[in-house]
Design an enzyme around this catalytic site. Structure first.
Site, PDB file in Angstrom:
ATOM      1  CB  CYS A  80      -1.030   0.164   1.126  1.00  9.17           C
ATOM      2  SG  CYS A  80      -2.185  -1.224   0.921  1.00  9.17           S
TER       3      CYS A  80
HETATM    4  C1  UDX Z   1      -1.161  -0.004   5.609  1.00  9.84           C
HETATM    5  C2  UDX Z   1      -1.890   1.157   6.276  1.00  9.84           C
HETATM    6  O1  UDX Z   1      -1.416   1.100   7.580  1.00  9.84           O
HETATM    7  C3  UDX Z   1      -3.229   0.455   6.258  1.00  9.84           C
HETATM    8  O2  UDX Z   1      -4.327   1.670   6.762  1.00  9.84           O
HETATM    9  C4  UDX Z   1      -3.534   0.580   4.745  1.00  9.84           C
HETATM   10  O3  UDX Z   1      -5.022   0.050   4.534  1.00  9.84           O
HETATM   11  C5  UDX Z   1      -2.621  -0.257   4.015  1.00  9.84           C
HETATM   12  O4  UDX Z   1      -1.365   0.086   4.196  1.00  9.84           O
HETATM   13  P1  UDX Z   1       0.328  -2.236   5.869  1.00  9.84           P
HETATM   14  O5  UDX Z   1       0.587  -1.897   4.590  1.00  9.84           O
HETATM   15  O6  UDX Z   1      -0.410  -3.435   6.296  1.00  9.84           O
HETATM   16  O7  UDX Z   1      -0.862  -1.096   6.100  1.00  9.84           O
HETATM   17  O8  UDX Z   1       1.249  -2.131   6.888  1.00  9.84           O
HETATM   18  P2  UDX Z   1       1.772  -1.053   7.989  1.00  9.84           P
HETATM   19  O9  UDX Z   1       1.575  -1.741   9.380  1.00  9.84           O
HETATM   20  O10 UDX Z   1       1.015   0.228   7.815  1.00  9.84           O
HETATM   21  O11 UDX Z   1       3.110  -0.819   7.728  1.00  9.84           O
HETATM   22  C6  UDX Z   1       3.562  -0.491   6.493  1.00  9.84           C
HETATM   23  C7  UDX Z   1       5.184  -0.251   6.327  1.00  9.84           C
HETATM   24  O12 UDX Z   1       5.864   1.059   7.156  1.00  9.84           O
HETATM   25  C8  UDX Z   1       5.903  -1.320   6.796  1.00  9.84           C
HETATM   26  O13 UDX Z   1       6.966  -1.729   5.967  1.00  9.84           O
HETATM   27  C9  UDX Z   1       6.400  -1.095   8.181  1.00  9.84           C
HETATM   28  O14 UDX Z   1       7.520  -1.937   8.749  1.00  9.84           O
HETATM   29  C10 UDX Z   1       6.777   0.383   7.949  1.00  9.84           C
HETATM   30  N1  UDX Z   1       6.701   1.019   9.257  1.00  9.84           N
HETATM   31  C11 UDX Z   1       5.587   1.137   9.976  1.00  9.84           C
HETATM   32  C12 UDX Z   1       7.665   1.635   9.969  1.00  9.84           C
HETATM   33  O15 UDX Z   1       8.817   1.364   9.374  1.00  9.84           O
HETATM   34  N2  UDX Z   1       7.652   2.281  10.778  1.00  9.84           N
HETATM   35  C13 UDX Z   1       6.624   2.551  11.743  1.00  9.84           C
HETATM   36  O16 UDX Z   1       6.344   3.112  12.800  1.00  9.84           O
HETATM   37  C14 UDX Z   1       5.400   2.092  11.097  1.00  9.84           C
END
Ligand code: UDX
Length: 477
Positions: A295
């Site tokens: 996403c």
């Molecule tokens: C995301 C959105 O959170 C969600 O609302 C939307 O519908 C789809 O995209 P998702 O892709 O499942 O969800 O993962 P998420 O938990 O949001 O993490 C995305 C990325 O950011 C990951 O690679 C994660 O490791 C990274 N991340 C997240 C960080 O590097 N630091 C953080 O503090 C949070």
């Protein structure tokens, strides 16, 4: 209705979900990640859901009560729904179309490297609905609600006109709505069952009310204020704005992590203090190797590219993407700052883009593995607890004498001179320095997820390099 063989990708099977006698009957189109989770969610609220997909293997799975995707709690919810007769697959479009009032479009929208969004599946669904209207001109008023993430204008200027080719008029014979989903991999069902908000955009109040009537099943009476009614384009932009903002937070803290490394500061303390300000919140302030997944990278690129094409210059979004790409490269730089990669055997721990998923799309490992090979690493020894993740990455980076895939952490780190942690799996969080004694020479660990305890490594001969920290206090203003 027969399958339209001229249009292989067209979705000709629609899902019928008879909610209950008092509620609108609902049809979910597309049994992928979003559609399956919504179906399971509705069934868990005792609502009847019939699922169909062009993918017959998926249908077979669903009807056996097995879940085609790996998502906590989803298989159980699907199994329960099937067992209780609330969920099962149907391929009877005629019946489904006539009897259903609200259709949720939950198909994939893919994006190329330039950020161009591929609307082929959305168009296919619109064409299928158009054809149904042609065949059933007396089927009555329907509402088509897009759940797929689509760039602003897609619902009213791509989907709607195709359906109107049937001769039906939007706002009179059918309604159109857009309701973005906010579910995260690893907690998708929970996110649907306990939403922070539900956004429903419609071309008119009638469309909004029909969709609200279905989705209110997920809100307690006391949570009705969490329902946001708006127009279709606002709903489309809310999704992009939200994901772009979260991605911005991550790129921001990653940039601060670079400053922390420069100044000899620990980024966790900075993030903790910032997060205590209620205007900021501690969420999405974990510095790491950059965001991945299906996403954030896709959505930020798509919004950036739509703005760019229209003559906007979305400077902030560009910076968010650039910082993210740089952060992926920085993981390798951290190793290079301490070891020569040429001739070095390196263990790579973590292929999934985050913990508790087998999804490796846009994962940092896809930059790190070829990067290590290009820098001349003698071996790259890869591990991930998810066999699915290992198989996915193998397709793009096939194993050979320099690149090997391992079922256990011990195998991957044995004999390696360095180890890079890329995913915050619990298995890696629990690692103790004694487990690294099988590494070769004077080993170095790069912890890009900041999950190892520096103190525990102090007396070991392993050098621990943690992203967002540095022991050097050389910087002077
Ligand atoms: C995301 C959105 O959170 C969600 O609302 C939307 O519908 C789809 O995209 P998702 O892709 O499942 O969800 O993962 P998420 O938990 O949001 O993490 C995305 C990325 O950011 C990951 O690679 C994660 O490791 C990274 N991340 C997240 C960080 O590097 N630091 C953080 O503090 C949070």
């Amino acid at each position: 209705m027969k399958v339209d063989s001229d249009v292989p990708h067209r979705i000709v099977f629609l899902y019928r979900c008879s909610l209950n006698d008092a509620m609108t009957s609902t049809c979910i189109i597309g049994a992928g990640y979003v559609g399956l989770t919504y179906a399971a969610g509705l069934a868990s609220k005792n609502l009847k859901v019939n699922l169909v997909d062009v993918n017959t293997a998926t249908i077979a799975c669903i009807n056996k009560g097995t879940c085609p995707i790996d998502e906590p709690g989803l298989e159980k919810a699907l199994k329960d729904g099937v067992k209780r007769g609330l969920i099962h697959g149907h391929a009877i479009l005629d019946l489904v179309f006539a009897e259903s009032d609200v259709f949720f479009v939950c198909v994939g929208t893919y994006c190329d490297d330039a950020g161009n969004i591929n609307l082929a599946q959305v168009r296919s669904v619109a064409q299928a609905i158009r054809d149904c209207f042609k065949m059933h001109p007396d089927a009555g008023y329907k509402v088509i609600c897009v759940k797929s993430t689509v760039i602003c204008g897609t619902t009213d200027s791509v989907l709607l006109p195709v359906i109107e080719e049937s001769g039906m008029k939007a706002g009179k014979d059918f309604g159109v709505a857009m309701s973005p989903e906010f579910l995260k991999e690893g907690s998708a069902l929970d996110d649907i069952l306990n939403p922070d908000k539900i956004v429903v955009g419609g071309i008119d109040q009638r469309s909004i009310d029909a969709v609200k009537n279905v989705l209110k099943a997920f809100l307690k009476d006391s949570d009705q204020h969490k329902l946001i009614e708006t127009d279709v384009r606002t709903a489309e932009l809310i999704k992009y704005a939200q994901n772009s903002f979260l991605a911005t937070k991550i790129s921001f803290i990653n940039e601060m992590a670079r400053f922390a490394e420069l100044f000899g500061v620990n980024i966790s303390m900075v993030a903790k203090a910032m997060g205590m300000d209620s205007r900021i919140s501690p969420k999405f302030l974990n510095a790491g190797p950059g965001f991945g997944g299906s996403c954030f990278p896709k959505d930020v690129k798509a919004l950036y590219s739509a703005g760019k094409k229209a003559g906007l210059d979305p400077l902030l979004l560009k910076a968010v993407l650039d910082v993210n790409e740089r952060q992926k490269r920085h993981v390798l730089e951290l190793l290079q700052q301490h070891r020569q990669v040429k001739g070095l055997a390196v263990a790579v721990l973590g292929l999934a883009f985050k913990a508790n998923t087998g999804d490796t799309r846009e994962s940092v490992c896809r930059a790190v593995i070829p990067g290590l090979l290009a820098l001349g690493a003698s071996r790259v020894k890869v591990h991930d607890p998810s066999a699915f993740a290992r198989e996915e990455v193998k397709k793009d980076f096939p194993p050979d004498e320099r690149l090997t895939y391992h079922d256990t952490i011990a195998e991957a780190i044995k004999g390696s001179g360095a180890c890079i942690i890329l995913t915050e799996w619990d298995e890696y969080k629990r690692l103790k320095f004694s487990e690294f004694t099988t590494m070769a020479g004077n080993p170095c660990i790069v912890d890009s997820r900041r999950i190892l305890d520096r103190k525990a490594f102090e007396k070991s001969k392993v050098q621990l390099v943690i992203l967002g920290e540095s022991e050097s206090r050389d910087f002077k203003p």
